[in-house]
Write an enzyme that holds these catalytic residues in place. Structure first.
Site, short mmCIF file in Angstrom:
data_model
loop_
_atom_site.label_atom_id
_atom_site.label_comp_id
_atom_site.label_asym_id
_atom_site.label_seq_id
_atom_site.Cartn_x
_atom_site.Cartn_y
_atom_site.Cartn_z
N ASP A 79 40.65 -36.18 -9.81
CA ASP A 79 41.68 -37.02 -10.41
C ASP A 79 41.26 -38.49 -10.54
O ASP A 79 40.79 -39.11 -9.60
CB ASP A 79 42.94 -36.93 -9.56
CG ASP A 79 44.17 -37.43 -10.28
OD1 ASP A 79 44.28 -38.65 -10.49
OD2 ASP A 79 45.03 -36.60 -10.65
N SER B 89 45.06 -38.77 -15.19
CA SER B 89 45.81 -37.63 -14.69
C SER B 89 46.90 -37.22 -15.68
O SER B 89 46.59 -36.90 -16.82
CB SER B 89 46.39 -37.97 -13.31
OG SER B 89 46.77 -36.81 -12.60
#
Length: 333
Positions: free
Chosen positions: A186, A74
């Site tokens: 993610d 991320s």
């Protein structure tokens, strides 16, 4: 008189021979030089908290500790990609201060997320000079989650910005990133701090940077959004703890109170990263030295063993009847 004297003389000579210490003739190899420990850095997810990674890298490099492989999840994949491209911490800090959120936020009202992610992809590709992951200066891995299977996906080749986009596609905030026929979200869902990915890149020693939010109570048990957010935090903590246990050192900047979208706190996040890294320096140095010394000792022992085996083989070829003319290293065998 002569017989007792001769007997005594013979006994004295035997005693002298028996008491003579045996010479250590074992072969010893020349001092061995081993390669330095390969340091990797695993940068965890945390949205705006990710600016702390820049501070950590800045402090490590200022003290002679330079990671040679980089993994990121991320927000960590964003910083990781820039660092792997060859940017130092000061260049990244400059880019961070100049960052306008509009450069990376493209709103979408008719899809599965608020942000498309294309602008983030383009921004990262611009900063890395359009290079693919395999052409970056340092080995780099971006970790994402396959939306269909829930499996961890590690991108180590291909479009750098696209991999970062996939790794950063927070469910409910970003659209899932499409690469080929697969959809990705993610990486923090399966690997909040990608320690294992750094190992897979060849790191001997992994420094993990954990900036994840911790479960610390909820405002209301009747809030659906609050409960969902709390559940995600708890799951992330459990997963993160398991993988963090496989790191050599874990650095935790104090950024828990910085909001996910609080980009105005970027300067503070960087400073907290510096402080946390500075506090961890003694432990990092001690563990690196211990690992290097252990590698050196094992390499020297292996070299000495090989040298001794070679000596024994050479001595075995020399006849016992010609003992006085054998190599000095063989006479005591």
């Amino acid at each position: 008189m002569r017989a007792p004297f001769a007997t005594a003389l013979f006994a004295t000579l035997l005693t002298a021979c028996a008491s003579t210490p045996k010479t250590d003739v074992r072969a010893h190899a020349p001092a061995v030089t081993v390669a330095p420990v390969k340091v990797g850095i695993a940068l965890g997810g945390g949205a705006a908290k990710g600016f702390a990674h820049i501070g950590v890298i800045k402090m490590l490099e200022a003290n002679g500790i330079t990671p040679v492989v980089v993994s990121g999840t991320s927000a960590g994949s964003v910083v990781g990609a820039l660092y792997a491209s060859g940017m130092d911490a000061y260049a990244m800090q400059e880019k961070a201060f100049a960052l306008d959120e509009s450069r990376i936020r493209d709103v979408s009202l008719f899809s599965g997320g608020v942000v498309k992610g294309q602008k983030l992809q383009d921004y990262v590709n611009e900063l890395v000079g359009g290079r693919s992951i395999e052409k970056l200066r340092k080995p780099f891995a971006a970790v994402a989650t396959n939306l269909a299977t829930g499996e961890r996906t590690v991108f180590v080749r291909g479009n750098t910005g696209q991999a970062v986009r996939a790794s950063s596609s927070i469910p409910g905030v970003f659209e899932a990133a499409t690469i080929g026929k697969a959809h990705y979200i993610d990486g923090g869902v399966v690997s909040p701090v990608p320690v294992d990915a750094a190992r897979e890149l060849g790191a001997d020693f992994v420094i993990a940077v954990d900036i994840s939010s911790k479960a610390d109570g909820i405002a209301s048990t009747t809030s659906m959004l609050g409960n969902l957010n709390q559940s995600i935090k708890i799951m992330g903590q459990k997963l993160g703890a398991q993988e963090l246990a496989r790191a050599d050192v874990v650095i935790r900047p104090k950024v828990n109170d910085i909001g996910a979208a609080d980009f105005e706190q970027k300067n503070r996040a960087i400073l907290e990263g510096e402080r946390a890294a500075q506090a961890a320096l003694p432990l990092i140095r001690a563990k690196l030295a211990a690992m290097q010394n252990t590698r050196q000792a094992k390499a020297q022992q292996a070299a000495d063993t090989r040298a001794e085996e070679a000596r024994k083989a050479r001595c075995a070829q020399q006849g016992w009847m010609d003992k006085l003319r054998r190599d000095p290293e063989c006479r005591a065998d």
